[in-house]
Design a protein around this motif. Structure first.
Motif, short mmCIF file in Angstrom:
data_model
loop_
_atom_site.label_atom_id
_atom_site.label_comp_id
_atom_site.label_asym_id
_atom_site.label_seq_id
_atom_site.Cartn_x
_atom_site.Cartn_y
_atom_site.Cartn_z
N TRP A 12 7.71 -43.26 33.05
CA TRP A 12 6.72 -43.75 32.19
C TRP A 12 7.02 -45.07 30.86
O TRP A 12 6.15 -46.31 31.58
N ALA A 13 7.68 -44.76 30.33
CA ALA A 13 8.01 -46.01 29.78
C ALA A 13 8.73 -46.62 30.33
O ALA A 13 8.51 -48.08 30.14
N ALA A 16 6.43 -49.17 32.24
CA ALA A 16 5.91 -50.19 31.16
C ALA A 16 6.81 -51.15 30.77
O ALA A 16 6.44 -51.97 30.98
N ARG A 23 4.50 -59.38 33.70
CA ARG A 23 3.66 -59.66 32.52
C ARG A 23 3.90 -61.30 32.59
O ARG A 23 3.54 -62.00 32.74
N GLN A 104 15.96 -62.05 20.07
CA GLN A 104 14.42 -62.41 19.05
C GLN A 104 14.19 -60.85 18.99
O GLN A 104 12.93 -60.44 18.35
N SER A 113 12.79 -46.59 20.26
CA SER A 113 12.18 -45.21 20.54
C SER A 113 13.00 -44.31 21.88
O SER A 113 14.86 -44.59 21.61
N PRO A 114 12.30 -43.26 21.73
CA PRO A 114 13.45 -42.56 22.48
C PRO A 114 13.41 -42.86 23.61
O PRO A 114 14.34 -41.69 24.44
N ALA A 115 12.96 -43.28 23.96
CA ALA A 115 12.79 -44.10 25.95
C ALA A 115 14.67 -44.10 26.64
O ALA A 115 15.08 -44.72 25.98
N TYR B 128 7.53 -58.71 21.55
CA TYR B 128 7.69 -59.97 22.23
C TYR B 128 6.78 -61.20 22.09
O TYR B 128 5.53 -60.78 22.56
N GLU B 135 -0.13 -56.70 24.73
CA GLU B 135 0.49 -56.04 25.44
C GLU B 135 1.62 -55.80 24.84
O GLU B 135 2.25 -54.76 25.15
N GLU B 138 0.93 -51.48 24.30
CA GLU B 138 0.95 -51.29 24.63
C GLU B 138 2.62 -50.92 25.34
O GLU B 138 2.84 -49.25 26.30
N TYR B 139 3.26 -51.61 25.52
CA TYR B 139 4.29 -51.13 25.75
C TYR B 139 5.46 -50.28 24.59
O TYR B 139 6.27 -49.39 25.86
N PHE B 140 4.79 -51.12 23.65
CA PHE B 140 5.78 -50.19 23.03
C PHE B 140 5.41 -48.19 22.73
O PHE B 140 5.86 -47.40 22.03
N ALA B 142 4.27 -46.62 25.21
CA ALA B 142 4.78 -46.02 26.33
C ALA B 142 6.17 -45.55 25.79
O ALA B 142 6.50 -44.70 26.37
N LEU B 143 6.63 -46.63 25.34
CA LEU B 143 8.30 -45.91 25.17
C LEU B 143 8.59 -45.34 24.25
O LEU B 143 9.45 -44.31 23.83
N HIS B 144 7.30 -44.97 23.02
CA HIS B 144 7.33 -43.65 21.49
C HIS B 144 6.24 -42.24 22.23
O HIS B 144 6.42 -41.69 22.45
N ARG B 187 2.97 -51.88 15.71
CA ARG B 187 4.19 -51.57 16.48
C ARG B 187 4.43 -50.22 15.77
O ARG B 187 4.97 -49.07 16.22
#
Lengths: 282, 362
Positions: A12-13, A16, A23, A104, A113-115, B128, B135, B138-140, B142-144, B187
């Motif tokens: 899922w990550a 994303a 995007r 950045q 993150s753990p992903a 970002y 957005e 939403e991304y972070f 999913a990452l977590h 975040r």
């Protein structure tokens, strides 16, 4: 809890990450415009140059020798430049994406993150696969409309299948290049070298048969060579000329091997950065 | 579980122990050494001796943060605050020592530890800029590993929490610095972490946003999160933190409550005085003040010296001050009475003098 038990969360990550890149690409569509323009415009000069050098003659049938027929020459060179420009785009964009994230600061926050780190290595891959498909379509249209090439639908579809099969492997090569440039803290030089080597050894502008034997041996080991050869086979000899099983196994096996190597290299670079304190540095 | 930081031997001062509670973050005897300088490839190939100096960015640091507790980590630039935050956040490997987050060993199981951690690093980087605020979250999320069915709700809540709902669909590159800071906080909160690390969270925020931030942190404390804040803002630390730890030159110089910290200052009140000495050199004026009063921060200006004088009664001191100054050929051009603050503690512990920093480069 290991990575295996959380596979769906990591998947899922990864989705994303692909969505994030999509995007950005949708907002800045220049990457798609470049993917269409570059492989259509660049080869023209090479086609004219080759015509001037060789003149007209009988067409090569397998794509493994220099075709001397004007249309076949265009097909030969355009397919070579299609893979060359696609690979160049993959290498450049992957390295730029990772380096840009480091600058950045979003690389550091992603690493918090753990992903799986595949999110960083392959998040861009779907966008780059779309650019490959767009380049392929643009090249077919240029050949048909600009050079009067007759391309059978079955050959066109088979070529599309080659693009589909080769995409992940080329994306894995780009991920490896991106990882290397990221942890060497440079962004341009290595990518340029990789691009130059691919143009030299992969038979984009000339068949391997006319290269020195040592160079041809190197070229035969490289996935971009398999890709361009398979594309030319489907166009010149028809889909049946391609050994699909062998090609699929080669590309999938290489994809898995290079992906594993990239992941290991990324893990090693990350660990080194965690020790030296340079993980988020620019 | 033992309580590192409460029982360990510290070089500096230590406040009394709080009653035993559940430690969510436990740092024990952590050190991080860096090599300063460069060793070129040619030097390596030649086998030339390594002349790089070892810099102790963090040394013998032990600290614990309990459930529902807010601990402030104070210290001058280069004291090691950000280094320590990065070690806890799994971005840096310490040279020695151990860190446990929710009883997970950060060094042995960093991936698992990250699930419990929410980290806001210093500055407004980290998101970002070409995506919208929504957005990004939403991304972070999913990452977590926030379940996909809950992402929309969590993103909405986080945006509401940091007051960014109205700008959620604008691109981050159009955000102000303060908005990006708040997005960074959202975040860090998106997966509802049990331990929160905030590095300079209010730098760049206006007073209203700073107050909003403090409201959010209080809410987190009420919900039982353990919060470690690295900050330069002493007023914020005084207002927000249950305990403070003062880092100086990589070591913890003090940890305890703010009230305990204030007992380190020789006096309960402070008189800030600006003194002019005519033709006298400001260095001599500063030396005279230090010799005759309990002096804290001393700032030397072109023609005057500004000093904080500690006492038990500012009215008594104000009565005796003019005579003493006159006898020494000095004149007070401004005085201001107040209570001892964390600023005084900070300067007392780190022995700072204006214009004379001694921090280590990061």
């Amino acid at each position: 809890m290991g990575i295996r038990s959380d596979l769906h969360l990591h998947a899922w990550a990864l989705v994303a990450a692909a969505k994030r890149e999509w995007r950005v690409a949708r907002r800045y569509p220049d990457v798609f415009i470049g993917a269409v323009a570059w492989p259509v415009v660049t080869p023209v000069v090479f086609v004219f140059q080759a015509r001037a050098s060789i003149g007209h003659g009988t067409p090569g049938r397998t794509g493994q020798t220099i075709p001397t027929d004007s249309v076949h020459l265009a097909v030969f060179l355009y397919l070579g430049w299609l893979v060359a420009s696609w690979l160049a785009l993959l290498l450049t964009e992957s390295s730029a994406s990772l380096s840009g994230q480091r600058v950045q600061g979003s690389l550091e926050t992603t690493l918090l993150s753990p992903a799986t780190r595949l999110t960083l290595l392959f998040g861009l891959a779907p966008v780059l696969l779309v650019t490959g498909a767009l380049s392929y379509i643009a090249v077919l249209l240029a050949l048909v409309m600009g050079f009067g090439a007759h391309i059978a639908l079955s050959s066109a579809l088979a070529g599309g299948l080659v693009i589909l099969l080769a995409g992940p492997t080329l994306a894995a090569i780009a991920a490896a290049a991106g990882t290397t440039t990221l942890f060497m803290r440079r962004s341009g030089g290595l990518v340029d070298i990789a691009r130059a080597l691919s143009v030299t050894f992969c038979g984009f502008t000339a068949p391997l048969a006319i290269m020195p034997s040592w160079a041809a041996k190197i070229g035969r080991l490289l996935p971009p060579t398999w890709t361009v050869n398979a594309l030319r086979n489907t166009m010149f000899g028809g889909p049946s000329k391609t050994d699909w099983t062998r090609l699929s196994l080669l590309l999938i096996g290489t994809f898995l091997a290079i992906s594993a190597l990239s992941l290991a290299a990324f893990a090693a670079g990350e660990q080194r950065g965690r020790r030296s304190g340079t993980l988020g540095g620019v | 579980m033992t309580e590192p930081g409460r029982t360990g031997v510290l070089d500096g001062h230590q406040g009394s122990s709080a009653p035993h509670r559940e430690s969510m973050l436990a740092i024990e005897d952590v050190a991080k050494d860096y090599l300063r300088g460069r060793r070129t490839l040619v030097q390596r190939l030649r086998g030339a001796p390594d002349q790089r100096a070892v810099v102790h960015a963090v040394d013998e640091v032990s600290l614990a943060v309990d459930r529902g507790e807010v601990v402030g980590m104070l210290g001058p630039n280069g004291a090691g605050k950000s280094t320590l935050v990065k070690i806890i956040a799994t971005l840096l490997v310490p040279t020695r020592g151990s860190v446990r987050v929710c009883d997970v060993d950060v060094l042995a199981h960093p991936r698992q530890a990250r699930r419990h951690l929410g980290v806001m690093l210093a500055g407004d980087r980290g998101v970002y800029w070409k995506l919208t605020g929504r957005e990004n979250l939403e991304y972070f999320a999913a990452l977590h590993f926030v379940p996909s069915s809950q992402i929309r709700r969590r993103v909405g809540e986080a945006l509401e929490e940091v007051r960014l709902t109205g700008s959620a669909d604008e691109y981050v590159e159009r955000y102000s610095t303060g908005m990006r800071q708040r997005l960074n906080l959202a975040r860090a909160l998106i997966h509802e972490p049990e331990v929160l690390l905030l590095d300079e969270p209010t730098s760049g925020l206006d007073p209203v946003s700073g107050a909003e931030f403090r409201r959010i942190v209080r809410g987190l404390r009420q919900r039982g999160a353990a919060v470690l804040i690295a900050t330069h803002d002493l007023a914020e630390a005084e207002d927000l933190c249950d305990r403070i730890a003062v880092l100086d030159r990589g070591r913890i110089a003090f940890q305890g409550s703010v009230d305990e910290a204030k007992t380190l200052v020789p006096g309960s009140s402070v008189l800030t005085v600006e003194v002019e000495g005519g033709d006298q050199d400001t260095a001599e004026v500063a030396a005279w003040l230090s010799a005759h009063f309990r002096v804290g921060l001393v700032e030397r200006h072109e023609r005057s010296v500004r000093a904080r004088l500690y006492c038990e009664s500012t009215s008594d001191l104000m009565a005796e001050l003019p005579g003493k100054l006159h006898a020494a050929g000095l004149r007070a051009i401004r005085t201001e009475a107040g209570r001892v603050s964390l600023t005084d503690v900070f300067f007392s512990i780190t022995d700072r003098r204006a214009g004379g920093g001694h921090g280590h480069p990061q």
